[in-house]
Design a protein around this motif. Sequence first.
Motif, mmCIF file in Angstrom:
data_model
loop_
_atom_site.group_PDB
_atom_site.id
_atom_site.type_symbol
_atom_site.label_atom_id
_atom_site.label_comp_id
_atom_site.label_asym_id
_atom_site.label_seq_id
_atom_site.Cartn_x
_atom_site.Cartn_y
_atom_site.Cartn_z
ATOM 1 N N ALA A 16 -28.823 107.650 -10.974
ATOM 2 C CA ALA A 16 -29.380 108.288 -9.780
ATOM 3 C C ALA A 16 -30.907 108.323 -9.917
ATOM 4 N N VAL A 17 -31.603 108.220 -8.796
ATOM 5 C CA VAL A 17 -33.065 108.286 -8.794
ATOM 6 C C VAL A 17 -33.506 109.338 -7.776
ATOM 7 N N VAL A 18 -34.357 110.252 -8.231
ATOM 8 C CA VAL A 18 -34.828 111.338 -7.372
ATOM 9 C C VAL A 18 -36.341 111.404 -7.441
ATOM 10 N N PHE A 19 -36.981 111.508 -6.281
ATOM 11 C CA PHE A 19 -38.442 111.640 -6.230
ATOM 12 C C PHE A 19 -38.822 113.112 -6.320
ATOM 13 N N LEU A 20 -39.789 113.413 -7.160
ATOM 14 C CA LEU A 20 -40.270 114.784 -7.307
ATOM 15 C C LEU A 20 -41.564 114.948 -6.519
ATOM 16 N N LYS A 21 -41.477 115.671 -5.436
ATOM 17 C CA LYS A 21 -42.650 115.948 -4.604
ATOM 18 C C LYS A 21 -43.191 117.332 -4.952
ATOM 19 N N VAL A 22 -44.449 117.395 -5.332
ATOM 20 C CA VAL A 22 -45.056 118.660 -5.732
ATOM 21 C C VAL A 22 -46.216 118.992 -4.804
ATOM 22 N N SER A 23 -46.255 120.222 -4.331
ATOM 23 C CA SER A 23 -47.349 120.692 -3.484
ATOM 24 C C SER A 23 -48.123 121.781 -4.221
ATOM 25 N N LYS A 24 -49.434 121.775 -4.081
ATOM 26 C CA LYS A 24 -50.245 122.841 -4.661
ATOM 27 C C LYS A 24 -50.372 123.948 -3.628
ATOM 28 N N VAL A 25 -49.783 125.086 -3.928
ATOM 29 C CA VAL A 25 -49.769 126.214 -2.996
ATOM 30 C C VAL A 25 -51.138 126.880 -2.959
ATOM 31 N N ILE A 57 -35.517 100.725 -4.353
ATOM 32 C CA ILE A 57 -35.910 101.976 -5.004
ATOM 33 C C ILE A 57 -37.423 102.047 -5.153
ATOM 34 N N THR A 58 -38.032 100.945 -5.594
ATOM 35 C CA THR A 58 -39.481 100.908 -5.785
ATOM 36 C C THR A 58 -40.222 101.133 -4.479
ATOM 37 N N ASP A 59 -39.778 100.469 -3.412
ATOM 38 C CA ASP A 59 -40.432 100.621 -2.111
ATOM 39 C C ASP A 59 -40.335 102.055 -1.591
ATOM 40 N N GLU A 60 -39.182 102.684 -1.803
ATOM 41 C CA GLU A 60 -39.017 104.056 -1.333
ATOM 42 C C GLU A 60 -39.872 105.016 -2.153
ATOM 43 N N PHE A 61 -39.977 104.770 -3.446
ATOM 44 C CA PHE A 61 -40.867 105.590 -4.271
ATOM 45 C C PHE A 61 -42.305 105.499 -3.779
ATOM 46 N N LEU A 62 -42.768 104.284 -3.526
ATOM 47 C CA LEU A 62 -44.139 104.087 -3.063
ATOM 48 C C LEU A 62 -44.366 104.771 -1.715
ATOM 49 N N ARG A 63 -43.370 104.695 -0.829
ATOM 50 C CA ARG A 63 -43.494 105.339 0.481
ATOM 51 C C ARG A 63 -43.625 106.853 0.339
ATOM 52 N N LEU A 64 -42.804 107.441 -0.500
ATOM 53 C CA LEU A 64 -42.827 108.891 -0.693
ATOM 54 C C LEU A 64 -44.101 109.334 -1.405
ATOM 55 N N ALA A 65 -44.542 108.549 -2.386
ATOM 56 C CA ALA A 65 -45.777 108.884 -3.105
ATOM 57 C C ALA A 65 -46.974 108.821 -2.159
ATOM 58 N N GLU A 66 -47.016 107.792 -1.316
ATOM 59 C CA GLU A 66 -48.113 107.664 -0.361
ATOM 60 C C GLU A 66 -48.095 108.792 0.660
ATOM 61 N N GLN A 67 -46.930 109.136 1.131
ATOM 62 C CA GLN A 67 -46.805 110.238 2.089
ATOM 63 C C GLN A 67 -47.350 111.535 1.493
ATOM 64 N N GLN A 68 -47.021 111.785 0.243
ATOM 65 C CA GLN A 68 -47.494 112.984 -0.437
ATOM 66 C C GLN A 68 -49.016 112.988 -0.568
#
Length: 295
Positions: free
Chosen positions: A225-234, A258-269
């Motif tokens: 399984a692969v999960v993206f960890l999105k972290v926000s600075k409160v 998987i790689t493309d989705e990681f890049l999309r989520l990282a860029e969005q963050q």
Amino acid sequence: MQLLVFILVYPLLWLISILPYRLFYGFSDFVFFWVYRVVGYRKDVVQQNLELVFPEKTETEIKDIQKKFYHHMCDMFLEMVKTMHLSKEEVKKRYTVKNIEVIQEIEKEKTILVVCSHYANWEWNVSMNNYVSSKGYAVYQKISNTYFDRWIKNVRARWNTTLITKEETAKTVLLNYKNNVTGIFGMVSDQSPQWHRAHYWAEFMGVKVPVINGAESLARKMDLAVVFLKVSKVKRGYYNAEFIPITTAGSSTEKNEITDEFLRLAEQQIREQPEYYLWTHRRWKHRDKVPVEFQ
């Protein structure tokens, strides 16, 4: 020589780690003044990176992001030092997890690769091990100084995390599989590989770059399984993490999915709050070497 450096530097790190938070962040402001105003550490790299990926922003907007980034960078690296004396109770207050049930559900049956980028405070990402039952691993770059390398391992071990190199990752996953044991492997996956060794190039922040696809390769081969960890600075010293599943069955995904989705989520963050990304990295340095098949 390695021991001498460690003996000289360690007491300073220890002293910083025990400072009350008001003095701790006051010291960070002092460090910011020297790093940003006096030394100008990699300011040219940061500005070039920001101008490259944000061509729509004005010079004033770029300067504002740059200044905020340096403030955060100083905080973040000192927060890594603070980890030496940070209790589980304290880190749970400062690093909260929005939906840990995502991980808790998947870990019952599958080994999980948790992928993230150099964003917010990735050192405290390992504190998620306080909420899970599976053994936690963090894939890291071994430090050349043996004494500092041992120190880092001991600090991480306080949060039930075992450090392994990228070369040790596959065999550790395989060993766990043979022993019917699930694990959680944390990986910072936005590094820039040597361009001539890259197997895949993709757009990241609007620029074609070589991409490390080790996590995807491992997930597809071993059905992880692969999960993206999105972290926000409160706010200063406080972070909130959210887990976004990419796949629960790596072997069922298409090549580069998987790689493309990681890049999309990282860029969005990054686009949401760009000041918290590590802009001192030369992430886009190979943009002029794109192979013909990826152009």
